[in-house]
Design a protein around this motif. Structure first.
Motif, PDB file in Angstrom:
ATOM      1  N   GLY A 193       0.809  -1.209   0.000  1.00  0.00           N
ATOM      2  CA  GLY A 193       0.000   0.000   0.000  1.00  0.00           C
ATOM      3  C   GLY A 193       0.846   1.264   0.000  1.00  0.00           C
ATOM      4  O   GLY A 193       2.074   1.226   0.102  1.00  0.00           O
ATOM      5  N   SER A 215       1.337   3.648   2.073  1.00  0.00           N
ATOM      6  CA  SER A 215       1.819   4.275   3.311  1.00  0.00           C
ATOM      7  C   SER A 215       3.262   4.743   3.187  1.00  0.00           C
ATOM      8  O   SER A 215       3.721   5.582   3.971  1.00  0.00           O
ATOM      9  N   HIS A 230      -8.013   2.199  -4.309  1.00  0.00           N
ATOM     10  CA  HIS A 230      -8.903   2.303  -3.142  1.00  0.00           C
ATOM     11  C   HIS A 230      -9.602   0.977  -2.878  1.00  0.00           C
ATOM     12  O   HIS A 230      -9.690   0.516  -1.725  1.00  0.00           O
ATOM     13  N   SER A 258      -7.446  -1.555  -1.175  1.00  0.00           N
ATOM     14  CA  SER A 258      -6.937  -1.132   0.149  1.00  0.00           C
ATOM     15  C   SER A 258      -5.518  -0.583   0.081  1.00  0.00           C
ATOM     16  O   SER A 258      -4.799  -0.588   1.080  1.00  0.00           O
ATOM     17  N   ARG A 259      -5.116  -0.108  -1.098  1.00  0.00           N
ATOM     18  CA  ARG A 259      -3.762   0.446  -1.228  1.00  0.00           C
ATOM     19  C   ARG A 259      -3.665   1.887  -0.752  1.00  0.00           C
ATOM     20  O   ARG A 259      -2.566   2.446  -0.676  1.00  0.00           O
ATOM     21  N   LEU A 260      -4.790   2.524  -0.431  1.00  0.00           N
ATOM     22  CA  LEU A 260      -4.772   3.929  -0.011  1.00  0.00           C
ATOM     23  C   LEU A 260      -4.997   4.093   1.489  1.00  0.00           C
ATOM     24  O   LEU A 260      -5.224   5.210   1.962  1.00  0.00           O
ATOM     25  N   ASN A 261      -4.926   3.001   2.238  1.00  0.00           N
ATOM     26  CA  ASN A 261      -5.033   3.096   3.702  1.00  0.00           C
ATOM     27  C   ASN A 261      -3.672   3.509   4.268  1.00  0.00           C
ATOM     28  O   ASN A 261      -2.868   2.683   4.709  1.00  0.00           O
ATOM     29  N   ILE A 262      -3.431   4.799   4.230  1.00  0.00           N
ATOM     30  CA  ILE A 262      -2.090   5.329   4.518  1.00  0.00           C
ATOM     31  C   ILE A 262      -1.851   5.509   6.010  1.00  0.00           C
ATOM     32  O   ILE A 262      -0.794   5.155   6.534  1.00  0.00           O
ATOM     33  N   ASP A 287      -2.009   4.508   9.402  1.00  0.00           N
ATOM     34  CA  ASP A 287      -2.179   3.435  10.378  1.00  0.00           C
ATOM     35  C   ASP A 287      -1.434   3.857  11.643  1.00  0.00           C
ATOM     36  O   ASP A 287      -0.199   3.863  11.683  1.00  0.00           O
ATOM     37  N   THR A 305       4.017   1.475   9.882  1.00  0.00           N
ATOM     38  CA  THR A 305       2.878   2.233  10.391  1.00  0.00           C
ATOM     39  C   THR A 305       3.265   3.707  10.322  1.00  0.00           C
ATOM     40  O   THR A 305       4.393   4.055   9.936  1.00  0.00           O
TER      41      THR A 305
END
Length: 627
Positions: free
Chosen positions: A84, A86, A224, A227-231, A233, A243
């Motif tokens: 992702g 992040s 999106h 789940s590659r844009l869940n930056i 965490d 994280t």
């Protein structure tokens, strides 16, 4: 696991080799140009630091190119594809790193009139500390350079058919060639050219990839949904690989060890003609770091959009994640001869710039910290420096053979920087920020920091982190073509998990980005404890130019408190009027002249050694000229 039919991916053609060869030819030509132009300059200082008359522009390009190596070009898109976006949080780390480097470390190094950063350690502590730090730096740089040379060569070999050891040898020969001929100026201007090639390669991939996958909005939607844009965490678990906290905190420590106190960075900064130019080069370089980072992250997202339903890594079309980017390039540009060659040139631009900077920095450190100390009456002829460039060119190229044992390029390279760079950062922080630190504390702290970092790093290599802490996001093979196989499927026997020691799932499983913080904090804390036990240094004996009074930022309301926290260092003789940005009184920079400094406190501002009142900054002159 089912067998899949790998789609046909073309290999290099003539035009690809032509474009790639042009990069090497132009890089070598720059070395020849400066060898001819600077042939009358015979001293090692002019050869190794460009006569200390460089401007901010080429230095900024050079810094960005050198530290955004093929590790970034190949490794970062692969990281984003699997884990992702992040990784984009590194833009916060880069920002903090540049601010600390420009405002804390650079002014001390620049005003000290040094050529090697490790000269500072002798001025602040003693020769033993300087020698220990020099040897650690040489080891760290040779190991890292081996990864930078080998990793892209291997990935490109297995995907494009490009000869592995041919590319390794070509990289070493060309870098050694233009370093030896042209010195720092050749390295800097070649880096600037290679930075342009690197960005051009990224942009070509982005434009082509975006158009093939339905446009920017479609790529964003696919990322999106995957789940590659869940930056963001914010899990504080230090065992998690990436994280918000591991990237921002751990990444800052890692890159500060790489930027703030690294010879390769500081050598180019102090080659600028004034401190103002050096700081400006760092801040302009920050824009370059952001640009390359954003390009690499978006390449990873575009690549995911392309392979979201048939992952070539899971389907075993490639043997390692680091081959994803070159595989993707050969896939989307199969009908455009010459363009894959541009991408390979992009990857090798990062390699060439990093290797060249490393060779030049190693030659400088060896000449200044080892040879000149052992043979003080040796002449300043450039032949010695050129011979060192050749020696380190051979060593760094040879070290590429050992890099195959170190795993993924991003994690391996940053782990080495963490294990070696963290303790070095702690050592310089002890000297610059804490006047009470003595040489015994510095040496003991360095050994403690190295021991802690290598203990954690080696343990994580032997006992890898449990998959639950670093498992990639979902990758699909839904639309991959199944092979017509007549082989019976064999159910593999259940694997018995090997016994793991107690520390394997705690200490050894810390995120690799925290290795630098462990080494830095371990060095600093141990160094301060030993210094207080053995008797702290007397501030009156330390030249103020070697200490950065950071307490002034927090105690600006009380001069008495500031003076107390100075620990006896006479900063009032170097105090700056921040409204006018002018030094209030004169001060000398050298240890030998420090005892007579207090007699000159009322001299005119314009008499300050190296101070340029027109630019409100220090110009770059040697310590000897201040005597």
């Amino acid at each position: 696991m089912p067998n899949f039919v790998a789609p046909e991916v073309k290999q290099f053609v003539t035009w690809d080799y032509v474009v790639f060869a042009a990069l090497f030819l132009i890089s070598a030509s720059i070395g020849v140009f400066f060898a001819v132009k600077e042939r009358k300059k015979k001293t090692s200082k002019e050869f190794l630091v460009g006569g200390k008359q460089m401007t901010c522009g080429p230095i900024a390009f050079s810094l960005t190119s050198s530290f955004m190596s093929a590790v970034t070009v190949l490794g970062t898109p692969s990281e984003v594809y699997r884990y992702g976006a992040s990784f984009v949080l590194f833009f916060l780390s880069y920002t903090l790193v540049i601010i600390f480097t420009a405002e804390l470390f650079l002014p001390v190094f620049y005003r000290s009139g040094i050529t090697s950063t490790y000269e500072y350690l002798e001025l602040r502590f003693n020769k033993i500390v300087r020698l220990a730090a020099t040897l650690i730096y040489i080891l760290q740089t040779i190991l890292y350079t081996g990864i930078v040379v080998y990793a892209p060569s291997l990935a490109l070999n297995q995907v494009t058919g490009f000869d592995l050891w041919g590319s390794v040898a070509a990289t070493g020969i060309v870098c050694t060639f233009y370093c030896t001929l042209g010195g720092l100026k050749a390295v800097v201007w070649t880096d600037a050219f290679q930075m342009i090639v690197m960005v051009a390669g990224f942009m070509t991939v982005l434009i082509r990839g975006t158009s093939l996958n339905g446009g920017l909005i479609k790529v964003w939607e696919d990322a999106h949904e995957g789940s590659r844009l869940n930056i963001f965490d914010f899990d504080v678990d230090p065992l998690r690989r990436h994280t918000f906290w591991t990237i921002v905190i751990g990444g800052t420590f890692t890159w500060l060890g790489l930027y703030g106190v690294n010879q390769s960075t500081i050598q180019r900064c102090i080659s600028c003609k004034s401190e103002k130019h050096a700081k400006l080069a760092l801040y302009v370089n920050l824009l370059g770091l952001w640009t390359v980072l954003v390009c690499a992250v978006f390449c990873g997202l575009v690549m995911y959009s392309h392979y979201k339903s048939c992952d070539p890594w899971t389907a075993a079309f490639i043997s390692a994640p680091d081959q994803l980017m070159p595989y993707y390039v050969m896939d989307i540009f199969s009908s455009m001869p010459g363009v894959p060659g541009l991408f390979v040139a992009c990857a090798f631009s990062g390699t060439l710039s990093t290797v060249a900077a490393s060779i030049n920095a190693l030659a400088t450190v060896t000449f200044e910290d080892l040879i000149k100390k052992g043979f003080p009456n040796l002449s300043e002829s450039t032949w010695i420096s050129k011979g060192l460039c050749i020696l380190y060119g051979i060593l760094c190229t040879s070290m590429a053979a050992a890099a195959s044992l170190l795993g993924g390029v991003v994690q391996a390279s940053l782990s080495i920087h963490g294990m070696c760079g963290g303790p070095m950062l702690g050592l310089f922080t002890l000297g610059i920020v804490f006047p009470c630190a003595n040489w015994k504390g510095a040496l003991g702290g360095l050994l403690a920091g190295i021991s802690l970092a290598f203990w954690a790093g080696t343990g994580s290599f032997i006992y890898p982190t449990p998959p639950t802490k670093s498992i990639p996001l979902h990758l699909s093979t839904l639309n991959c073509t199944l092979a017509n196989s007549t082989k019976a499927l064999v159910t593999p026997a259940p694997m018995v998990a090997p016994e793991r020691p107690l520390l394997a799932d705690t200490w050894y499983s810390l995120s690799y980005l925290y290795l630098s913080a462990i080494g830095c904090l371990g060095c600093a804390i141990t160094g301060l404890l030993i210094s207080f036990i053995t008797g702290p240094s007397k501030g009156e004996d330390i030249p103020p130019v070697l200490i950065k009074p950071v307490c002034n930022l927090f105690c600006f309301w009380s001069k008495r408190l500031k003076i107390f926290l100075w620990c006896g260092v006479q900063h009032d003789s170097l105090e700056v009027d921040f409204e006018k940005k002018l030094p209030k009184v004169a001060a000398n920079k050298t240890r030998t002249d420090y005892t007579s400094k207090n007699n000159t406190n009322n001299e005119n501002n314009h008499q300050i050694c190296g101070y340029n009142s027109e630019e409100n900054s220090y110009t770059n002159i040697s310590r000897e000229s201040c005597l």
